[in-house]
Design an enzyme around this catalytic site. Sequence first.
Site, PDB file in Angstrom:
ATOM      1  N   GLU A  56       0.817  -1.208   0.000  1.00 15.93           N
ATOM      2  CA  GLU A  56       0.000   0.000   0.000  1.00 15.93           C
ATOM      3  C   GLU A  56       0.855   1.263   0.000  1.00 15.93           C
ATOM      4  O   GLU A  56       0.508   2.267  -0.636  1.00 15.93           O
ATOM      5  CB  GLU A  56      -0.924   0.007   1.229  1.00 15.93           C
ATOM      6  N   THR A 205      19.370 -39.529  -0.987  1.00 13.02           N
ATOM      7  CA  THR A 205      19.527 -38.635  -2.136  1.00 13.02           C
ATOM      8  C   THR A 205      20.841 -37.871  -2.042  1.00 13.02           C
ATOM      9  O   THR A 205      21.548 -37.709  -3.048  1.00 13.02           O
ATOM     10  CB  THR A 205      18.349 -37.646  -2.198  1.00 13.02           C
ATOM     11  N   ASP A 209      23.428 -38.593  -5.078  1.00 11.34           N
ATOM     12  CA  ASP A 209      23.445 -37.555  -6.113  1.00 11.34           C
ATOM     13  C   ASP A 209      24.381 -36.390  -5.827  1.00 11.34           C
ATOM     14  O   ASP A 209      24.670 -35.606  -6.731  1.00 11.34           O
ATOM     15  CB  ASP A 209      22.033 -36.999  -6.318  1.00 11.34           C
ATOM     16  N   PRO A 312      12.252 -42.259  -2.574  1.00 14.11           N
ATOM     17  CA  PRO A 312      11.042 -42.982  -2.169  1.00 14.11           C
ATOM     18  C   PRO A 312      10.890 -43.132  -0.658  1.00 14.11           C
ATOM     19  O   PRO A 312       9.771 -43.092  -0.145  1.00 14.11           O
ATOM     20  CB  PRO A 312      11.204 -44.351  -2.841  1.00 14.11           C
TER      21      PRO A 312
END
Length: 379
Positions: A56, A205, A209, A312
Amino acid sequence: MPEHTHERWMRRCLELAARGAGHVSPNPMVGAVLVGPDGRRLGEGWHRVYGGPHAEVFAIEEAERRHGAAALHTATLYVNLEPCSHHGKTPPCADLIVAKGIPRVVVGMEDPFPAVSGRGLARLRAHGVAVTTGVLEAACRRLNEAFVHHVRTGRPLVTLKVAQTLDGRVATATGDARWISGEAARRLVHRWRSELDAVLVGSGTARADDPALTVRHVAGRQPARLVLDRTGTLPPTLRLFTDEHAARTVAVVGPEAAPPYARALLRAGGALLHLPTAGGHLDLPALLDRLGRDGGRDGGRPLQSLLVEAGPGLASALFAQDLVDRYFVFIAPRVLGGGLPALSLPGPERMAEARTFAEHRWTRTGDDLLFQGYRHPVS
């Protein structure tokens, strides 16, 4: 003004508000537009950075600069969220609206934050301002879904992202998962990283990775990075612990873990969060409570949103404990015929007991299909 005009300008508020994604949390995203009686846009703005001026303020400043203060006396202010009525990091916007003599305000949704929650609207009405509410309310709520969720639960909104094949596999039998989805999908994930507060991965993971979890394919700020490592045995050479963004990493470990990367991570400005376990696993509800309180760092800023890029195991654990708020799945035009399934959950006996979504949509992203499922209704 007719209803379709209200909707037109509220859509513009939402467009403006979205520009604050990734920069204003744990505040909400807000856009504002001032419109003259002839339908001319006088000024507009959005909340740009946490602790900075509200939408505003920017809209009013632009309108005064371009058209003079008198133009406000016949204007209508559109804003997607109720103007605040309390002193926080900035003065109350409701008081500013009254002081500037703006006679009409159109609001998308009421602010759920207890210090505001209807008080801003009441203050405007008490000073003779004509207030209209509920314009494109569902869209306004969905835009600030993470803010609303955090206010109500104290936890970050959890978005689980998965990339899978047509037959529901996320990796081959040997664990190879690069790349299931295409380049367009990866760019979109990087945009999500830039807009949400933090990215979370599990130890599997991280080990397989060595992900950076950074924003690279689009412009935007870097998120906080969280890795679950209950036993504290991840290699200290991982990029999460050694790259130039190590200060943004929080390693979540079990109560007795003493990981080999701890000293270097702390020296780089990262954090080590010891968490209780439940059933031999890290206590995920306790983790969300802590992240919603201080981001996993003593005295830290609360996390309002969390993107989980999980394998998973973690994905299934989150689903099993009903901790997934949004399920975003890229489906690639590939078939493996074997490999790792996206989820492994106890299946119901009847189709009627399957998990469903309050809202969902399908879109195409490059060669992939994107399913976006929302577990909670906007109300």
